[in-house]
Design an enzyme around this catalytic site. Structure first.
Site, mmCIF file in Angstrom:
data_model
loop_
_atom_site.group_PDB
_atom_site.id
_atom_site.type_symbol
_atom_site.label_atom_id
_atom_site.label_comp_id
_atom_site.label_asym_id
_atom_site.label_seq_id
_atom_site.Cartn_x
_atom_site.Cartn_y
_atom_site.Cartn_z
ATOM 1 N N GLU A 134 15.415 10.223 -6.857
ATOM 2 C CA GLU A 134 15.783 10.358 -5.450
ATOM 3 C C GLU A 134 15.685 9.045 -4.688
ATOM 4 O O GLU A 134 14.931 8.140 -5.068
ATOM 5 C CB GLU A 134 14.895 11.424 -4.795
ATOM 6 C CG GLU A 134 15.211 12.794 -5.378
ATOM 7 C CD GLU A 134 14.393 13.939 -4.793
ATOM 8 O OE1 GLU A 134 14.953 15.032 -4.666
ATOM 9 O OE2 GLU A 134 13.207 13.754 -4.477
ATOM 10 N N CYS A 169 14.280 3.868 1.093
ATOM 11 C CA CYS A 169 13.138 4.044 0.199
ATOM 12 C C CYS A 169 13.704 4.332 -1.190
ATOM 13 O O CYS A 169 14.340 5.370 -1.402
ATOM 14 C CB CYS A 169 12.294 5.212 0.724
ATOM 15 S SG CYS A 169 10.903 5.614 -0.327
ATOM 16 N N CYS A 228 6.627 9.627 -12.835
ATOM 17 C CA CYS A 228 5.578 8.614 -12.810
ATOM 18 C C CYS A 228 4.460 9.084 -13.732
ATOM 19 O O CYS A 228 4.127 10.270 -13.761
ATOM 20 C CB CYS A 228 5.032 8.429 -11.400
ATOM 21 S SG CYS A 228 3.785 7.126 -11.299
ATOM 22 N N CYS A 242 -1.367 10.660 -9.874
ATOM 23 C CA CYS A 242 -2.199 10.817 -8.675
ATOM 24 C C CYS A 242 -2.153 12.288 -8.275
ATOM 25 O O CYS A 242 -1.081 12.905 -8.245
ATOM 26 C CB CYS A 242 -1.692 9.924 -7.554
ATOM 27 S SG CYS A 242 -1.722 8.182 -8.027
ATOM 28 N N CYS A 247 0.307 13.784 -5.400
ATOM 29 C CA CYS A 247 1.687 13.277 -5.344
ATOM 30 C C CYS A 247 2.619 14.148 -6.176
ATOM 31 O O CYS A 247 2.363 14.380 -7.365
ATOM 32 C CB CYS A 247 1.703 11.839 -5.850
ATOM 33 S SG CYS A 247 3.361 11.170 -6.069
ATOM 34 N N CYS A 249 7.001 11.040 2.315
ATOM 35 C CA CYS A 249 6.202 10.339 1.292
ATOM 36 C C CYS A 249 5.570 11.333 0.341
ATOM 37 O O CYS A 249 4.929 12.285 0.767
ATOM 38 C CB CYS A 249 5.049 9.564 1.917
ATOM 39 S SG CYS A 249 5.547 8.348 3.075
HETATM 40 N N1 SAH Z 1 3.767 4.502 -6.918
HETATM 41 C C1 SAH Z 1 3.685 3.715 -5.763
HETATM 42 C C2 SAH Z 1 4.857 3.899 -4.835
HETATM 43 C C3 SAH Z 1 5.400 5.286 -4.651
HETATM 44 S S1 SAH Z 1 4.429 6.414 -3.760
HETATM 45 C C4 SAH Z 1 2.378 3.969 -5.039
HETATM 46 O O1 SAH Z 1 1.671 4.894 -5.397
HETATM 47 O O2 SAH Z 1 2.057 3.195 -4.142
HETATM 48 C C5 SAH Z 1 4.626 5.892 -2.057
HETATM 49 C C6 SAH Z 1 3.460 6.267 -1.170
HETATM 50 O O3 SAH Z 1 3.414 7.682 -0.912
HETATM 51 C C7 SAH Z 1 2.118 5.904 -1.766
HETATM 52 O O4 SAH Z 1 1.268 5.317 -0.822
HETATM 53 C C8 SAH Z 1 1.589 7.254 -2.168
HETATM 54 O O5 SAH Z 1 0.206 7.247 -2.309
HETATM 55 C C9 SAH Z 1 2.076 8.120 -1.051
HETATM 56 N N2 SAH Z 1 2.033 9.556 -1.356
HETATM 57 C C10 SAH Z 1 2.105 10.122 -2.568
HETATM 58 N N3 SAH Z 1 2.041 11.474 -2.441
HETATM 59 C C11 SAH Z 1 1.914 11.749 -1.136
HETATM 60 C C12 SAH Z 1 1.842 12.962 -0.380
HETATM 61 N N4 SAH Z 1 1.903 14.149 -0.966
HETATM 62 N N5 SAH Z 1 1.742 12.873 0.964
HETATM 63 C C13 SAH Z 1 1.731 11.671 1.569
HETATM 64 N N6 SAH Z 1 1.823 10.490 0.906
HETATM 65 C C14 SAH Z 1 1.909 10.526 -0.435
HETATM 66 FE FE1 SF4 Z 2 2.884 7.514 -9.213
HETATM 67 FE FE2 SF4 Z 2 2.797 9.140 -7.086
HETATM 68 FE FE3 SF4 Z 2 0.597 7.844 -7.887
HETATM 69 FE FE4 SF4 Z 2 2.613 6.482 -6.759
HETATM 70 S S1 SF4 Z 2 1.364 8.038 -5.776
HETATM 71 S S2 SF4 Z 2 1.445 5.923 -8.618
HETATM 72 S S3 SF4 Z 2 4.390 7.645 -7.541
HETATM 73 S S4 SF4 Z 2 1.707 9.391 -9.071
#
Ligand code: SAH
Ligand code: SF4
Length: 385
Positions: free
Chosen positions: A97, A110, A117, A121, A124, A359
């Site tokens: 996306e 974005c 990934c 995390c 996410c 995000c």
């Molecule tokens: N992998 C990279 C970039 C993609 S995620 C990273 O982790 O930085 C982009 C941002 O969205 C990151 O700061 C991530 O922590 C945040 N993010 C992920 N899941 C989220 C959620 N459910 N709600 C709000 N922010 C989230």
């Molecule tokens: Fe991967 Fe989501 Fe963690 Fe970013 S926040 S490193 S996209 S799992």
């Protein structure tokens, strides 16, 4: 001889030097690469036949062996607040996306760097889907290349009578003024393809974006931050989300390999070596998990006196998540606690929520998961570029 589609060289995957080498290999002079880039990036033209100031022979060779091919659009969704989300094809089964966020003074695209990934995390949506593959440089650059004409077309449709710029004329006003690598994937886990893409974004013959308008967000792959400092100078955002290792180990499993102190040292090194202004630390606000006044104070102690900004992100829910968003007053108090201690802090406005474009909500379509998720296997897993 005309090359079959599968073996054509996609020029979107070549940064300037590689493109120069390529045109030389076709029997042309290296400077033709600049002209070619002017057509592709400044004018948005992908048809070689239309590149009228290139020698006919070169056009014919390019027409036979090369292509300018962005990812195919599967679908586009429009949010009530003007945010737009594209589902783009990675192959017959997988998709990723890209999101456009319009604001009065800028337009932020974005983009994704991976299909899924592996870093797992826990808050996410992308992480919960697992990992399929890295995007190629052409797929990363192709997202930006694709967005501009798509947005122009949309504008043309919306404003009756607006014909839009004539296709093929250099763009003066762009919809996309900023690019953030904050879509699906961990950009530094796809270092080899991301860095050439960054070069095309910054190159004055490419998209010609200033380094401050391109932001790479990482969850904290420390060795790759040092490597990035040698290869690029874009703005750095780091997903911190906790001020102590015990909690960060749970939220961002890569922390078990590269704990907070190591990560921060890498961030300050990045700024020093690239003359950067500050690092943005993203901090997702999870109700009852990382949003207490004591946690705000601990975060302030970590960052005070350093060139840091904190961006508090209200958690965006997705199906199956165990987390809840912190209430707005809690987020505001957290921000104020940071400000009172001299740490710059802002709250990210949630955009595109009604189409799951906010995000952390990007899920794409990750069906064939080729790699185990990082999760508890973090120790010992090689995250090679
Ligand atoms: N992998 C990279 C970039 C993609 S995620 C990273 O982790 O930085 C982009 C941002 O969205 C990151 O700061 C991530 O922590 C945040 N993010 C992920 N899941 C989220 C959620 N459910 N709600 C709000 N922010 C989230
Ligand atoms: Fe991967 Fe989501 Fe963690 Fe970013 S926040 S490193 S996209 S799992």
């Amino acid at each position: 001889m005309t090359a079959p589609a599968a073996t054509r060289t996609n020029l979107l995957g070549l940064e300037r030097r590689a493109l120069e080498a390529y045109v030389v290999s076709l029997g042309s002079k290296a400077f033709r690469a600049r002209q070619l880039m002017g057509w592709i990036y400044r004018r948005g033209v992908g048809e070689f036949a239309a590149m009228t100031d290139l020698a006919k022979e070169l056009r014919a060779r390019l027409g036979a062996q090369a292509e300018v091919r962005a990812p195919e659009v599967i679908s586009v969704q429009h949010a009530a607040d003007g945010v737009r989300k594209w589902l783009l094809r990675a192959d017959a089964r997988q998709a990723f996306e890209m999101v456009f966020i319009p604001e009065p003074d800028r337009g932020t695209l974005c983009i994704s760097s991976q299909v899924g990934c592996a870093l797992d995390c826990s808050f996410c949506a992308t992480g919960q889907e697992g990992f399929n593959r890295n995007l190629s440089t052409a797929e990363i650059v192709g997202q930006v290349w694709l967005a501009e004409p798509e947005l122009e077309q949309a504008e043309r449709r919306r404003a009756a009578g607006y014909a839009g710029p004539t296709p093929g004329t250099p763009r003066e006003e762009r919809h996309v003024t900023n690019v953030v690598l904050m879509g699906m994937g961990e950009p530094l886990a796809n270092f080899r393809n991301v860095v050439p893409a960054l070069r095309v974004l910054l190159d004055d013959c490419g998209f010609d974006l200033s380094r401050r308008r391109v932001t790479l967000s990482t969850s904290g792959l420390v060795p790759q931050i040092y490597k990035l400092a040698r290869e690029s100078n874009v703005a750095l955002a780091v997903s911190l989300h906790a001020a102590d290792d015990a909690l960060r180990d749970q939220l961002v499993p890569i922390n078990r390999r590269h704990p907070i102190a190591e990560l921060l040292t890498a961030c300050w090194h990045y700024l020093d070596s690239r003359c950067g202004r500050s690092v943005t630390f993203e901090y997702v606000m999870l109700d009852g998990v990382n949003d207490s006044p004591a946690q705000a104070r601990a975060l302030a102690r970590l960052l005070k006196g350093h060139p840091a900004k904190v961006n508090l992100i209200p958690f965006n829910a997705f199906p199956g998540t165990r987390y809840r968003r912190s209430p707005a007053p809690v987020i505001e108090r957290f921000r104020d606690a940071l400000l009172q201690r001299g740490v710059l802090a802002t709250i990210r406005r949630t955009r595109g929520e009604d189409i799951d474009a906010a995000c952390g909500q990007l899920a794409g379509r990750v069906i064939d998961r080729t790699t185990v998720r990082l999760g508890s296997k973090v120790i010992g897993l090689a995250v090679h570029p």
